[in-house]
Design a protein around this motif. Structure first.
Motif, PDB file in Angstrom:
ATOM      1  N   HIS A  18       0.835  -1.208   0.000  1.00  0.00           N
ATOM      2  CA  HIS A  18       0.000   0.000   0.000  1.00  0.00           C
ATOM      3  C   HIS A  18       0.869   1.257   0.000  1.00  0.00           C
ATOM      4  CE1 HIS A  18      -4.091  -1.542   0.154  1.00  0.00           C
ATOM      5  NE2 HIS A  18      -3.685  -2.488   0.983  1.00  0.00           N
ATOM      6  N   ASP A  19       1.974   1.247   0.724  1.00  0.00           N
ATOM      7  CA  ASP A  19       2.893   2.390   0.717  1.00  0.00           C
ATOM      8  C   ASP A  19       3.460   2.600  -0.683  1.00  0.00           C
ATOM      9  OD1 ASP A  19       2.476   2.802   3.413  1.00  0.00           O
ATOM     10  OD2 ASP A  19       4.329   1.800   4.055  1.00  0.00           O
ATOM     11  N   TRP A  20       3.881   1.490  -1.292  1.00  0.00           N
ATOM     12  CA  TRP A  20       4.433   1.572  -2.650  1.00  0.00           C
ATOM     13  C   TRP A  20       3.385   2.100  -3.632  1.00  0.00           C
ATOM     14  CZ3 TRP A  20       2.306  -1.348  -6.634  1.00  0.00           C
ATOM     15  CH2 TRP A  20       2.919  -1.177  -7.876  1.00  0.00           C
ATOM     16  N   HIS A  21       2.154   1.586  -3.554  1.00  0.00           N
ATOM     17  CA  HIS A  21       1.141   1.984  -4.527  1.00  0.00           C
ATOM     18  C   HIS A  21       0.737   3.439  -4.353  1.00  0.00           C
ATOM     19  CE1 HIS A  21      -2.716   1.482  -6.889  1.00  0.00           C
ATOM     20  NE2 HIS A  21      -1.764   1.043  -7.682  1.00  0.00           N
ATOM     21  N   ARG A  22       0.680   3.913  -3.126  1.00  0.00           N
ATOM     22  CA  ARG A  22       0.390   5.342  -2.917  1.00  0.00           C
ATOM     23  C   ARG A  22       1.467   6.205  -3.559  1.00  0.00           C
ATOM     24  NH1 ARG A  22      -1.722   3.686   2.166  1.00  0.00           N
ATOM     25  NH2 ARG A  22       0.363   3.807   3.094  1.00  0.00           N
ATOM     26  N   GLY A  23       2.729   5.802  -3.395  1.00  0.00           N
ATOM     27  CA  GLY A  23       3.823   6.540  -4.023  1.00  0.00           C
ATOM     28  C   GLY A  23       3.738   6.515  -5.535  1.00  0.00           C
ATOM     29  N   HIS A  24       3.379   5.347  -6.077  1.00  0.00           N
ATOM     30  CA  HIS A  24       3.256   5.220  -7.535  1.00  0.00           C
ATOM     31  C   HIS A  24       2.125   6.099  -8.060  1.00  0.00           C
ATOM     32  CE1 HIS A  24       3.909   3.216 -11.373  1.00  0.00           C
ATOM     33  NE2 HIS A  24       2.599   3.106 -11.484  1.00  0.00           N
ATOM     34  N   GLU A  25       1.009   6.115  -7.353  1.00  0.00           N
ATOM     35  CA  GLU A  25      -0.123   6.948  -7.759  1.00  0.00           C
ATOM     36  C   GLU A  25       0.235   8.432  -7.690  1.00  0.00           C
ATOM     37  OE1 GLU A  25      -2.573   5.819  -9.299  1.00  0.00           O
ATOM     38  OE2 GLU A  25      -4.020   4.733  -8.077  1.00  0.00           O
ATOM     39  N   SER A  26       0.958   8.817  -6.670  1.00  0.00           N
ATOM     40  CA  SER A  26       1.365  10.211  -6.532  1.00  0.00           C
ATOM     41  C   SER A  26       2.256  10.633  -7.698  1.00  0.00           C
ATOM     42  CB  SER A  26       2.099  10.418  -5.210  1.00  0.00           C
ATOM     43  OG  SER A  26       2.554  11.751  -5.078  1.00  0.00           O
ATOM     44  N   ALA A  27       3.201   9.773  -8.069  1.00  0.00           N
ATOM     45  CA  ALA A  27       4.080  10.081  -9.195  1.00  0.00           C
ATOM     46  C   ALA A  27       3.286  10.147 -10.502  1.00  0.00           C
ATOM     47  CB  ALA A  27       5.185   9.029  -9.286  1.00  0.00           C
ATOM     48  N   ARG A  28       2.324   9.262 -10.653  1.00  0.00           N
ATOM     49  CA  ARG A  28       1.508   9.235 -11.871  1.00  0.00           C
ATOM     50  C   ARG A  28       0.740  10.547 -12.047  1.00  0.00           C
ATOM     51  NH1 ARG A  28      -1.688   4.306 -11.535  1.00  0.00           N
ATOM     52  NH2 ARG A  28      -0.262   3.303 -12.994  1.00  0.00           N
ATOM     53  N   ALA A  29       0.278  11.127 -10.938  1.00  0.00           N
ATOM     54  CA  ALA A  29      -0.523  12.344 -10.985  1.00  0.00           C
ATOM     55  C   ALA A  29       0.313  13.615 -10.928  1.00  0.00           C
ATOM     56  CB  ALA A  29      -1.538  12.339  -9.843  1.00  0.00           C
ATOM     57  N   ASP A  30       1.612  13.505 -11.164  1.00  0.00           N
ATOM     58  CA  ASP A  30       2.494  14.677 -11.190  1.00  0.00           C
ATOM     59  C   ASP A  30       1.938  15.733 -12.152  1.00  0.00           C
ATOM     60  OD1 ASP A  30       5.489  15.657 -10.599  1.00  0.00           O
ATOM     61  OD2 ASP A  30       5.020  16.066 -12.699  1.00  0.00           O
ATOM     62  N   PRO A  31       2.072  17.012 -11.822  1.00  0.00           N
ATOM     63  CA  PRO A  31       1.531  18.059 -12.700  1.00  0.00           C
ATOM     64  C   PRO A  31       2.010  17.992 -14.143  1.00  0.00           C
ATOM     65  CG  PRO A  31       2.122  18.995 -10.573  1.00  0.00           C
ATOM     66  CD  PRO A  31       2.609  17.568 -10.566  1.00  0.00           C
ATOM     67  N   ARG A 130      -8.757   9.864 -10.276  1.00  0.00           N
ATOM     68  CA  ARG A 130      -9.200   9.379  -8.976  1.00  0.00           C
ATOM     69  C   ARG A 130      -8.533   8.063  -8.568  1.00  0.00           C
ATOM     70  NH1 ARG A 130     -14.635   6.441  -9.873  1.00  0.00           N
ATOM     71  NH2 ARG A 130     -14.872   6.321 -12.131  1.00  0.00           N
ATOM     72  N   GLY A 131      -7.386   7.799  -9.149  1.00  0.00           N
ATOM     73  CA  GLY A 131      -6.667   6.593  -8.771  1.00  0.00           C
ATOM     74  C   GLY A 131      -6.974   5.432  -9.698  1.00  0.00           C
ATOM     75  N   THR A 132      -6.202   4.372  -9.538  1.00  0.00           N
ATOM     76  CA  THR A 132      -6.343   3.179 -10.365  1.00  0.00           C
ATOM     77  C   THR A 132      -6.707   1.982  -9.485  1.00  0.00           C
ATOM     78  OG1 THR A 132      -4.754   3.963 -12.012  1.00  0.00           O
ATOM     79  CG2 THR A 132      -5.127   1.595 -11.908  1.00  0.00           C
ATOM     80  N   PRO A 133      -7.756   1.249  -9.843  1.00  0.00           N
ATOM     81  CA  PRO A 133      -8.085   0.059  -9.059  1.00  0.00           C
ATOM     82  C   PRO A 133      -7.020  -1.016  -9.231  1.00  0.00           C
ATOM     83  CG  PRO A 133      -9.421   0.139 -11.044  1.00  0.00           C
ATOM     84  CD  PRO A 133      -8.662   1.440 -10.996  1.00  0.00           C
ATOM     85  N   THR A 229      13.327 -12.025  -8.203  1.00  0.00           N
ATOM     86  CA  THR A 229      11.987 -12.162  -7.645  1.00  0.00           C
ATOM     87  C   THR A 229      11.023 -11.326  -8.469  1.00  0.00           C
ATOM     88  OG1 THR A 229      12.830 -12.520  -5.398  1.00  0.00           O
ATOM     89  CG2 THR A 229      10.533 -11.820  -5.613  1.00  0.00           C
ATOM     90  N   LEU A 230       9.944 -11.956  -8.900  1.00  0.00           N
ATOM     91  CA  LEU A 230       8.918 -11.251  -9.650  1.00  0.00           C
ATOM     92  C   LEU A 230       7.713 -11.057  -8.727  1.00  0.00           C
ATOM     93  CD1 LEU A 230      10.519 -13.274 -11.721  1.00  0.00           C
ATOM     94  CD2 LEU A 230       8.863 -12.380 -13.360  1.00  0.00           C
ATOM     95  N   ASP A 231       7.414  -9.826  -8.408  1.00  0.00           N
ATOM     96  CA  ASP A 231       6.255  -9.513  -7.565  1.00  0.00           C
ATOM     97  C   ASP A 231       5.175  -8.931  -8.466  1.00  0.00           C
ATOM     98  OD1 ASP A 231       4.371  -8.771  -5.758  1.00  0.00           O
ATOM     99  OD2 ASP A 231       5.699  -7.533  -4.517  1.00  0.00           O
ATOM    100  N   PHE A 232       4.287  -9.801  -8.948  1.00  0.00           N
ATOM    101  CA  PHE A 232       3.258  -9.365  -9.873  1.00  0.00           C
ATOM    102  C   PHE A 232       2.223  -8.455  -9.210  1.00  0.00           C
ATOM    103  CE2 PHE A 232       4.950 -12.981 -12.232  1.00  0.00           C
ATOM    104  CZ  PHE A 232       4.997 -12.455 -13.525  1.00  0.00           C
ATOM    105  N   ASN A 233       2.242  -8.374  -7.889  1.00  0.00           N
ATOM    106  CA  ASN A 233       1.396  -7.396  -7.215  1.00  0.00           C
ATOM    107  C   ASN A 233       1.777  -5.973  -7.622  1.00  0.00           C
ATOM    108  OD1 ASN A 233      -0.171  -9.104  -5.120  1.00  0.00           O
ATOM    109  ND2 ASN A 233       1.960  -9.761  -4.862  1.00  0.00           N
ATOM    110  N   ARG A 234       2.997  -5.810  -8.124  1.00  0.00           N
ATOM    111  CA  ARG A 234       3.479  -4.495  -8.515  1.00  0.00           C
ATOM    112  C   ARG A 234       3.480  -4.316 -10.036  1.00  0.00           C
ATOM    113  NH1 ARG A 234       7.648  -2.362  -3.854  1.00  0.00           N
ATOM    114  NH2 ARG A 234       6.547  -3.353  -2.110  1.00  0.00           N
ATOM    115  N   ALA A 235       2.697  -5.130 -10.727  1.00  0.00           N
ATOM    116  CA  ALA A 235       2.500  -4.935 -12.163  1.00  0.00           C
ATOM    117  C   ALA A 235       1.630  -3.698 -12.368  1.00  0.00           C
ATOM    118  CB  ALA A 235       1.834  -6.163 -12.781  1.00  0.00           C
ATOM    119  N   VAL A 236       2.059  -2.807 -13.244  1.00  0.00           N
ATOM    120  CA  VAL A 236       1.360  -1.532 -13.402  1.00  0.00           C
ATOM    121  C   VAL A 236       1.004  -1.277 -14.866  1.00  0.00           C
ATOM    122  CG1 VAL A 236       2.459  -0.527 -11.375  1.00  0.00           C
ATOM    123  CG2 VAL A 236       3.526  -0.232 -13.611  1.00  0.00           C
ATOM    124  N   ASN A 237       0.081  -0.361 -15.048  1.00  0.00           N
ATOM    125  CA  ASN A 237      -0.330   0.047 -16.384  1.00  0.00           C
ATOM    126  C   ASN A 237       0.697   0.971 -17.011  1.00  0.00           C
ATOM    127  OD1 ASN A 237      -2.867  -1.285 -16.265  1.00  0.00           O
ATOM    128  ND2 ASN A 237      -3.707   0.415 -15.077  1.00  0.00           N
TER     129      ASN A 237
END
Length: 273
Positions: A18-31, A130-133, A229-237
């Motif tokens: 959850h910490d990682w995904h919040r950071g990823h979402e924040s970077a995605r929404a950069d101005p 509004r974020g990514t599911p 190690t492949l962590d597919f939980n961190r697969a992103v669009n």
């Protein structure tokens, strides 16, 4: 990343995701991130003006040129520029950004073509984001693999979400992995940071619960014995999951997986029907 063995390990695993995904979402929404892109302009030798950028833009054997009109100005490397400015040649998948007011203009080369992509912070796609599911993090999708380096990097041509466009990557090796009882070999491309690997893939969820064209997974640098190690939980669009102004690559055939990887990011709300 070790596979969680206890309830405490699992709690930590979920919290870190959850910490990682919040950071990823924040970077995605950069101005000035890709959600701020307002146009994808393919340059030719004929100068052309665009509604979302100043000047008349063209390209030729010496690279991209912009001719700024009276009262128009860009800031390049911290210095104001007026009149004609020559950007020179850009390497494939490389480029520069220059400033125009509160916007930036990306000047880049994709698939052998020079492009201009303005990025405006007030673009509705970004301001309304509004974020990514995503699937809930699940330790069973953290799997070991083995990296096998090629004798020499292999030029690998893949398609793109833009019809007729092709990307060529230097694949340094493959990753052998077992998923759902099936032995698979995935072509790996250079990742981030240097030494890391990037896997572009689709699977049986693509076009159903996850974005159809492609997802990407970053893999940390292999150990001395090739273990990864492949962590597919961190697969992103990729950006193309959100905007039509992207030139994203498609995965090579061997990375089109015949199993359902129910992990990582799902279809964005912006693409859901």
């Amino acid at each position: 990343m070790a596979f969680p063995r206890t309830a405490t390990d699992t709690e930590r695993f979920v919290r870190e995701w959850h910490d990682w995904h919040r950071g990823h979402e924040s970077a995605r929404a950069d101005p000035h991130g890709f959600l701020a892109i307002t146009g994808l302009h393919w340059l030719t030798e004929e100068p052309e003006r665009f509604d979302d950028a100043p000047g008349a833009w063209s390209t030729g054997s010496d690279g991209v040129v912009v001719a700024l009109g009276e009262g128009e100005e860009l800031v390049v490397d911290g210095s104001p520029v007026r009149g004609e400015h020559r950007f020179g040649m850009s390497a494939e998948r490389d480029g520069v950004t220059v400033t125009w007011g509160d916007a930036v203009i990306e000047v880049a080369r994709r698939g052998g073509h020079d492009i201009v992509r303005p990025r405006h912070p007030d673009h509705a796609l970004r301001t309304g984001y509004r974020g990514t599911p995503a699937y809930e993090p699940d330790p069973r999708w953290v799997v070991p693999g083995r990296y096998v380096a090629f004798d020499e990097p292999r030029p690998t041509t893949v398609g793109a979400v833009v019809d007729g466009l092709r990307h060529v990557y230097e694949a340094p090796g493959r990753i052998d992995v077992e998923l759902e009882g099936r032995a698979l070999s995935l072509t790996a491309f250079p990742g981030r940071p240097p030494g890391g690997l990037l896997v572009l893939f689709t699977d049986a969820t693509s076009g159903v619960t996850t974005y159809a064209a492609c997802r990407e997974l970053l893999v940390e640098a292999p150990g001395a014995d090739g273990t990864v190690t492949l962590d597919f939980n961190r697969a992103v669009n990729l950006p193309c999951a959100y905007t039509g102004f992207a030139t994203c690559p498609l995965p090579p055939p061997e990375n089109r997986l015949p199993i359902a990887i129910k992990a990582g990011e799902k279809i964005p709300y912006e693409r859901a029907r």
